[in-house]
Design a protein around this motif. Structure first.
Motif, PDB file in Angstrom:
ATOM      1  N   TYR A   1       0.845  -1.185   0.000  1.00  0.00           N
ATOM      2  CA  TYR A   1       0.000   0.000   0.000  1.00  0.00           C
ATOM      3  C   TYR A   1       0.884   1.240   0.000  1.00  0.00           C
TER       4      TYR A   1
ATOM      5  N   LEU B   1      -4.778   4.900   2.972  1.00  0.00           N
ATOM      6  CA  LEU B   1      -3.846   4.143   2.155  1.00  0.00           C
ATOM      7  C   LEU B   1      -4.490   3.725   0.849  1.00  0.00           C
TER       8      LEU B   1
ATOM      9  N   PHE C   1      -1.524 -11.105   5.451  1.00  0.00           N
ATOM     10  CA  PHE C   1      -2.734 -11.742   5.921  1.00  0.00           C
ATOM     11  C   PHE C   1      -2.378 -13.172   6.286  1.00  0.00           C
TER      12      PHE C   1
ATOM     13  N   TYR D   1      -7.885 -16.871  12.979  1.00  0.00           N
ATOM     14  CA  TYR D   1      -8.515 -15.617  12.600  1.00  0.00           C
ATOM     15  C   TYR D   1      -7.719 -14.968  11.478  1.00  0.00           C
ATOM     16  N   GLN D   2      -8.421 -14.255  10.652  1.00  0.00           N
ATOM     17  CA  GLN D   2      -7.775 -13.594   9.531  1.00  0.00           C
ATOM     18  C   GLN D   2      -7.099 -12.324  10.017  1.00  0.00           C
TER      19      GLN D   2
ATOM     20  N   PHE E   1       0.220  -4.753   9.343  1.00  0.00           N
ATOM     21  CA  PHE E   1       0.945  -3.800   8.516  1.00  0.00           C
ATOM     22  C   PHE E   1       2.349  -3.590   9.081  1.00  0.00           C
TER      23      PHE E   1
ATOM     24  N   TYR F   1      -7.990   0.663  12.147  1.00  0.00           N
ATOM     25  CA  TYR F   1      -6.574   0.780  12.462  1.00  0.00           C
ATOM     26  C   TYR F   1      -6.338   2.111  13.149  1.00  0.00           C
TER      27      TYR F   1
ATOM     28  N   LEU G   1       0.732   1.284  10.810  1.00  0.00           N
ATOM     29  CA  LEU G   1      -0.647   1.059  11.195  1.00  0.00           C
ATOM     30  C   LEU G   1      -0.740   0.004  12.287  1.00  0.00           C
TER      31      LEU G   1
ATOM     32  N   PHE H   1      -3.272  -2.484  14.020  1.00  0.00           N
ATOM     33  CA  PHE H   1      -4.564  -3.138  13.844  1.00  0.00           C
ATOM     34  C   PHE H   1      -5.350  -3.072  15.149  1.00  0.00           C
TER      35      PHE H   1
ATOM     36  N   TYR I   1     -11.422  -6.167  13.516  1.00  0.00           N
ATOM     37  CA  TYR I   1     -12.086  -6.311  12.227  1.00  0.00           C
ATOM     38  C   TYR I   1     -13.446  -6.955  12.426  1.00  0.00           C
TER      39      TYR I   1
ATOM     40  N   PRO J   1     -14.596 -11.260  15.208  1.00  0.00           N
ATOM     41  CA  PRO J   1     -13.912 -12.446  15.720  1.00  0.00           C
ATOM     42  C   PRO J   1     -12.631 -12.142  16.471  1.00  0.00           C
ATOM     43  N   ASP J   2     -12.008 -11.033  16.142  1.00  0.00           N
ATOM     44  CA  ASP J   2     -10.699 -10.743  16.728  1.00  0.00           C
ATOM     45  C   ASP J   2     -10.695  -9.323  17.288  1.00  0.00           C
TER      46      ASP J   2
ATOM     47  N   SER K   1      -8.465  -8.523  19.665  1.00  0.00           N
ATOM     48  CA  SER K   1      -7.217  -8.509  20.419  1.00  0.00           C
ATOM     49  C   SER K   1      -6.413  -7.233  20.249  1.00  0.00           C
TER      50      SER K   1
ATOM     51  N   LEU L   1      -8.028   4.942  11.074  1.00  0.00           N
ATOM     52  CA  LEU L   1      -8.336   4.587   9.696  1.00  0.00           C
ATOM     53  C   LEU L   1      -9.271   3.389   9.653  1.00  0.00           C
TER      54      LEU L   1
ATOM     55  N   VAL M   1     -13.069 -11.182   4.136  1.00  0.00           N
ATOM     56  CA  VAL M   1     -11.893 -11.117   4.992  1.00  0.00           C
ATOM     57  C   VAL M   1     -10.736 -11.906   4.387  1.00  0.00           C
ATOM     58  N   GLY M   2      -9.560 -11.332   4.472  1.00  0.00           N
ATOM     59  CA  GLY M   2      -8.329 -12.080   4.273  1.00  0.00           C
ATOM     60  C   GLY M   2      -7.767 -12.120   2.875  1.00  0.00           C
TER      61      GLY M   2
ATOM     62  N   GLN N   1      -7.955  -4.274   0.608  1.00  0.00           N
ATOM     63  CA  GLN N   1      -8.655  -3.382   1.525  1.00  0.00           C
ATOM     64  C   GLN N   1      -8.716  -1.981   0.905  1.00  0.00           C
TER      65      GLN N   1
ATOM     66  N   PHE O   1      -9.340   1.885   1.818  1.00  0.00           N
ATOM     67  CA  PHE O   1      -9.254   2.716   3.012  1.00  0.00           C
ATOM     68  C   PHE O   1     -10.057   3.998   2.886  1.00  0.00           C
TER      69      PHE O   1
END
Lengths: 112, 114
Positions: free
Chosen positions: A35, A43, A92, A97-98, A102, B35, B43, B45, B48, B55-56, B58, B91, B98-99, B103, B105
């Motif tokens: 990106y 981005l 990725f 989990y996906q 960055f 983000y 960035l 994370f 999502y 699901p995440d 964290s 952002l 997903v995945g 993406q 922005f």
């Protein structure tokens, strides 16, 4: 070092020269994306390379992926002043989990 | 809309106040990402969504941060009792799924906590 770490952190070149940026990562990935970011805002996606691909081209961009070394490189040929920006790689992961990570980015300056 | 939009574009708030940031993803995109980017940094994370579920979680820095997404579309990121270290550009990005996909922005929300 962290997942998706680019080097160099900063790069300054003359217009017309080629610019190469590298990205290293740690975990198994589904794909890796590059990106570009101007002025610290949103981005813009440049190119995506999947884990089963080794090289990909898009215009003046060339991306390579070496999954054995967990590294990727972005080459910008015949650079222009308008290429001045920060460049980030994003990975990725391929399990669970996906999770997307960055890197810290390479700040490229192209001098006219 | 044509792209991902975020609002507000800039937000100045006092320490201790709550803020709510909004993201409108591209229509039809099931995945949505948040983000945080501090000045001159990469960035970070945060969270999502796949549809309306997250699901995440964290990446959320503390329990002062929460996010929700309703109707598989708009998402809000809420920061309670803001601290000066929360100052950053937030952002949002969306992707078809997903995945595996690119993406897209939004322009970001620049948050300044005084």
């Amino acid at each position: 070092s962290q997942q998706g770490e680019e080097d160099p952190q900063a790069l300054s070149i003359q217009e017309g020269e080629n610019a190469t940026m590298n990205c290293s990562y740690k975990t198994s990935i589904n794909n890796l994306q590059w990106y570009r970011q101007n002025s610290g805002r949103g981005l813009v996606h440049l190119i995506l390379i999947r884990s089963n691909e080794r090289e990909k081209h898009s215009g003046r961009l060339r991306v390579t992926l070496d999954t054995s070394k967990k590294s990727s490189s972005l080459l910008i040929t015949a650079s222009r002043a308008a290429d001045t920006a920060s460049y980030f790689c994003a990975t990725f992961n391929s399990g669970g989990y996906q999770k997307v990570t960055f890197g810290t980015g390479t700040k490229l300056q192209v001098i006219p | 809309g044509a792209g991902v939009s975020q609002s507000p574009s800039n937000k100045v708030t006092e320490k201790g106040k709550d803020v709510e940031l909004r993201c409108d993803p591209i229509s039809g995109h099931t995945a949505l990402y948040w983000y945080r980017q501090s000045l001159g940094q990469g960035l970070e994370f945060l969270i999502y969504f796949q549809g309306n579920s997250a699901p995440d979680k964290s990446g959320l820095p503390s329990d002062r941060f929460s996010a929700e997404r309703t109707g598989g579309s708009v998402s809000t990121l809420t920061i309670q009792r803001t601290q000066q270290e929360d100052s950053a550009v937030y952002l949002c990005a969306s992707s078809i799924m997903v995945g595996q996909e690119t993406q897209y922005f939004g322009p970001g929300t620049r948050l300044l906590v005084l």
